[in-house]
Design an enzyme around this catalytic site. Structure first.
Site, PDB file in Angstrom:
ATOM      1  N   ASP A 186       5.401   4.632  -7.317  1.00 41.51           N
ATOM      2  CA  ASP A 186       6.528   4.009  -6.634  1.00 41.51           C
ATOM      3  C   ASP A 186       6.170   3.960  -5.153  1.00 41.51           C
ATOM      4  OD1 ASP A 186       8.882   2.795  -5.941  1.00 41.51           O
ATOM      5  OD2 ASP A 186      10.149   4.153  -7.091  1.00 41.51           O
TER       6      ASP A 186
HETATM    7  C1  BGC Z   1      11.741   1.253  -5.799  1.00 42.04           C
HETATM    8  C2  BGC Z   1      10.996   0.521  -6.883  1.00 42.04           C
HETATM    9  C3  BGC Z   1      10.511  -0.797  -6.381  1.00 42.04           C
HETATM   10  C4  BGC Z   1       9.620  -0.545  -5.155  1.00 42.04           C
HETATM   11  C5  BGC Z   1       9.067  -1.802  -4.552  1.00 42.04           C
HETATM   12  C6  BGC Z   1      10.919   1.346  -4.519  1.00 42.04           C
HETATM   13  O1  BGC Z   1      11.677   1.843  -3.480  1.00 42.04           O
HETATM   14  O2  BGC Z   1      12.090   2.542  -6.234  1.00 42.04           O
HETATM   15  O3  BGC Z   1      11.836   0.338  -8.001  1.00 42.04           O
HETATM   16  O4  BGC Z   1       9.826  -1.470  -7.385  1.00 42.04           O
HETATM   17  O5  BGC Z   1      10.385   0.099  -4.158  1.00 42.04           O
HETATM   18  O6  BGC Z   1      10.057  -2.543  -3.951  1.00 42.04           O
END
Ligand code: BGC
Length: 728
Positions: free
Chosen positions: A257
């Site tokens: 993530d």
């Molecule tokens: C989120 C993810 C997301 C990623 C990219 C993160 O903060 O938890 O679900 O895909 O950002 O935007």
């Protein structure tokens, strides 16, 4: 010469014939490419080069890898080094209904359609990876991201995730199943450590991921922000190596993530393959070599050169990153964007996922009337923006008010605000200076609404949450189970004047409804995306007979639920100041809990009404089960309109040696029936449907003895049951 050879090699065998997950041509290409790569090139492909992309290998013709959110549409472009919108004018999309709505359709075919449709958009935008679906279990109604997930039941979430994954990947766009694992709250999401039994882990929190990987064939998985066993999940060998890559044989790539990596050793050893979004790199000030400061960049290279970390581990990451990349290079389709077909998919999914919670006869609305009064901020508020990373820039979004105006072309459709919530839009990509503020004092706003409803043929109130911070939004859990902005009082005041009022609740989580007995009808409408207003009007007018069923329980009060103490939620700090959360409720999550303690929820899991009625008969269950078993039941539409019923099959273990849930969902099927028509619905059960996870033996166990099959219209509306015995 060598370079030319490689480029050709890449394009030919991969574009034809390698449509399986691990095509031989891909495997050959992966090993050949790895063997040709320098250390720098290898390091280059295991960490980001921008907010959403990682480097390819230009010398060898390997393209960059582009990811994008996900999961409800393709996010607009951001700047190279920041979250800010790039300001392109060609990146608006079809916004699909939230995954909670998809789960509420209980329709696998629709999940396949959803995946195919959104995958086409991702392909058209030249994305290799769509960051979704999210399959974290709804453990508490307060979790800010429930709306991006598929409810409280592992079987339902898994069954709906699998076709979504297959649909997206049929476009040669990878899914990235997120957030693996145990990211069930947003509070302290980057530091909270989850304490959980193996039984709850395996029975409740892992099965949807396992299904997406093993049955769906997902090409990537996103490691979550939180910790497990006091280690960040992106460095967590038990989850990433032993379970995901070991027990489930996952051959794809684990993508962190954004900002979930915290050390080079952890990321090197823990089973992570690609590092994205790390904050320690000076990206915000845009230095020339910011990404070299990633944990899997220079620091990793130096440790490999010094012999402190093995290159073999890096080679495995590189192979997985390349496999992911090459899989998405297959096929010759270009995808498509914002087509009429995609908007039609969106409307269909939306109307099939809407759940009718109460109807005292006011619905369906007759369209030949004189005056319809529409109330509530959510009738006019754009809902595809907000919620954080899933926020979209929709090419169009039909509001509930607009949808109702279209559905009642002859009527006077009057709008009154009734309450003011949040005048600003967060995650606002294309709404310019959108301003929802209202200069009138609250009592005047309510008085104006009350005056308008007096002579209306229908009163429709559209309220709920709105994806603003603390109202169904990533990064911040909700602060209360109750509706915000004083809506309860406003709804009660209007219902006192108009007890036939139709309340349409927009939310991605359960909410309190103390007014349940005072209104004429309640409709759960989720975040429905581009065609929201039309999907809502379809259901309200009966153009579509509602058939959605709740993917999670709505308790009367939060205190009725399984998560009661501070250590269970939001967690407590230990002596060293580290945040710990304890899943003390163990496997008693959602309806498993309400059944266990015999508490009546406001609306149970699996519940949803129709404009017709269904009768169940002829449940046929073999007396004994050895290797597998077929269960059949006949369902008849006994009303006078066509409609669909979600037939749910639950299993009870009557002679277990351990505590087991009163019942667990192990099958469902959706049947469309004309008035008077009946059909037989068939389910297949295998041993896993009867098993629990034995922690000490670390295996699934189906204990011989007496079981029961329960078939019904919701988890609390069982229409037929029959016993059987499992023999060895
Ligand atoms: C989120 C993810 C997301 C990623 C990219 C993160 O903060 O938890 O679900 O895909 O950002 O935007």
């Amino acid at each position: 010469m060598k370079k030319v050879f490689f480029v050709l090699f890449l394009c030919l065998p991969l574009c034809k014939g390698c449509t399986d997950n691990g095509g031989k041509a891909i495997e050959a290409k992966v090993s050949e490419t790895v063997s040709q790569m320098t250390l720098d090139e290898k390091i280059g492909v295991v960490h980001a080069q921008s907010k959403f992309s990682s480097r390819g290998v230009p010398r060898l013709g390997v393209p960059e890898l582009w990811c994008d959110d996900g999961p409800h549409g393709v996010r607009p472009e951001t700047l190279w080094d920041s979250w800010a919108a790039a300001g392109w004018t060609n990146d608006s999309c079809t916004a699909y209904p939230s995954l909670t709505c998809l789960a509420a359709s209980w329709d696998r075919d629709l999940a396949l359609l959803y995946g195919r449709s959104v995958g086409e958009e991702a392909r058209y935008r030249k994305k290799n990876v769509l960051l979704g679906p999210g399959v974290n279990i709804c453990r508490t109604p307060l979790c800010g991201r429930n709306f991006e997930y598929m409810g409280e039941d592992p079987y339902l979430a898994g069954e709906m995730a699998v076709p979504y994954v297959k649909g997206v990947q049929s476009n040669n766009v990878a899914t990235c199943v997120k957030h693996f694992a145990l990211n069930n709250q947003e509070f302290m999401r980057s530091s909270i450590n989850v304490n959980i039994s193996d039984r709850a882990l395996y029975e409740i929190y892992l099965p949807a991921f396992k299904a997406a990987v093993m049955d769906g064939g997902a090409w990537s998985v996103m490691s979550s922000y939180n910790k497990y066993q006091n280690e960040w999940v992106s460095h967590q060998p038990r989850l990433l190596k032993d379970i995901l890559k070991g027990e489930w044989g996952f051959d794809g790539a684990v993508i962190s993530d954004w900002g979930a990596v915290h050390s080079t050793e952890g990321a090197a050893w823990g089973g992570l393959d690609l590092e994205f979004g790390t904050h320690t790199n000076g990206v915000d000030i845009n230095t020339a070599n910011a990404y070299d400061a990633y944990y899997l960049a220079d620091a990793y290279k130096q440790k490999i050169l010094a012999g402190e970390l093995p290159e073999s581990e890096l080679d495995d990451k590189v192979s997985r990153a390349l496999r992911l990349n090459f899989r998405t290079l297959q096929g010759d389709n270009c995808g498509s964007m914002c087509s009429p077909g995609h908007f039609a998919d969106c409307r269909k999914i939306g109307s099939e996922g809407i759940v009718l919670l109460k109807n005292s006869g006011v619905l369906p609305m007759k369209t030949e009337v004189g005056k319809v009064v529409v109330l509530g901020e959510n009738a006019i508020r754009p809902m595809v923006v907000g919620g954080s990373s899933s926020s979209l820039k929709a090419q169009h979004e039909i509001s509930p008010l607009q949808g109702l105006r279209e559905a009642f072309p002859e009527a006077e459709v009057v709008y009154e605000r009734a309450y003011v919530g949040e005048p600003k839009l967060t995650g606002n990509y294309n709404y310019g200076l959108y301003d929802l503020s209202d200069p009138r004092p609250a009592d005047v706003i309510l008085a104006d609404a009350l005056a308008a409803v007096q002579d209306a043929d229908y009163v429709v109130f559209v309220g709920g949450l709105n994806k603003n911070k603390e109202q169904d939004c990533e990064g911040k859990d909700r602060l209360a189970y109750e509706l915000p902005y004083g809506q309860n009082e406003v709804i009660e005041a209007i219902a006192a004047a108009r007890p036939d009022m139709i309340y349409v609740n927009i939310s991605g989580s359960p909410v309190a409804m103390p007014f349940v007995d005072k209104v004429g009808a309640i409709v759960q409408a989720w975040y429905l995306g581009s065609e929201a207003g039309r999907a809502i009007a379809d259901v309200l007018t009966g153009a579509v007979n509602p058939s959605g069923k709740l993917p999670f329980t709505f308790p009367v009060a939060l205190s009725d639920g399984p998560v009661k103490t501070e250590r269970q939620y939001p967690g407590i700090q230990d002596e060293e100041g580290n945040w710990q959360v304890y899943y003390d409720e163990d496997i008693w999550v959602g309806y498993r809990w309400y059944d266990h303690v015999a508490v009546e929820p406001l609306f149970p899991f699996g519940y949803g009404l129709s404009y017709t009625s269904f009768e169940y008969s002829d449940l046929r269950v073999p007396g004994t089960f050895s290797d597998g078993m077929k269960v059949r039941v006949r369902v008849r539409n006994t009303g006078d309109v066509a409609g669909a019923e979600v037939v749910q099959l639950y299993v009870t273990d009557e002679e277990a040696s351990v505590d087991r849930p009163v019942k667990e969902l192990k099958g469902f099927g959706k049947v469309y029936l004309e008035p008077g028509e009946s059909r037989e619905v068939e389910f297949r059960l295998n041993r896993s449907a009867l098993s629990y996870f034995d922690e000490s033996a670390h295996e699934w166990v189906a204990e011989p003895g007496a079981f029961k099959v329960l078939v019904g219209s919701s988890s609390r509306d069982i229409r037929a049951e029959a016993g059987f015995r499992l023999v060895r």
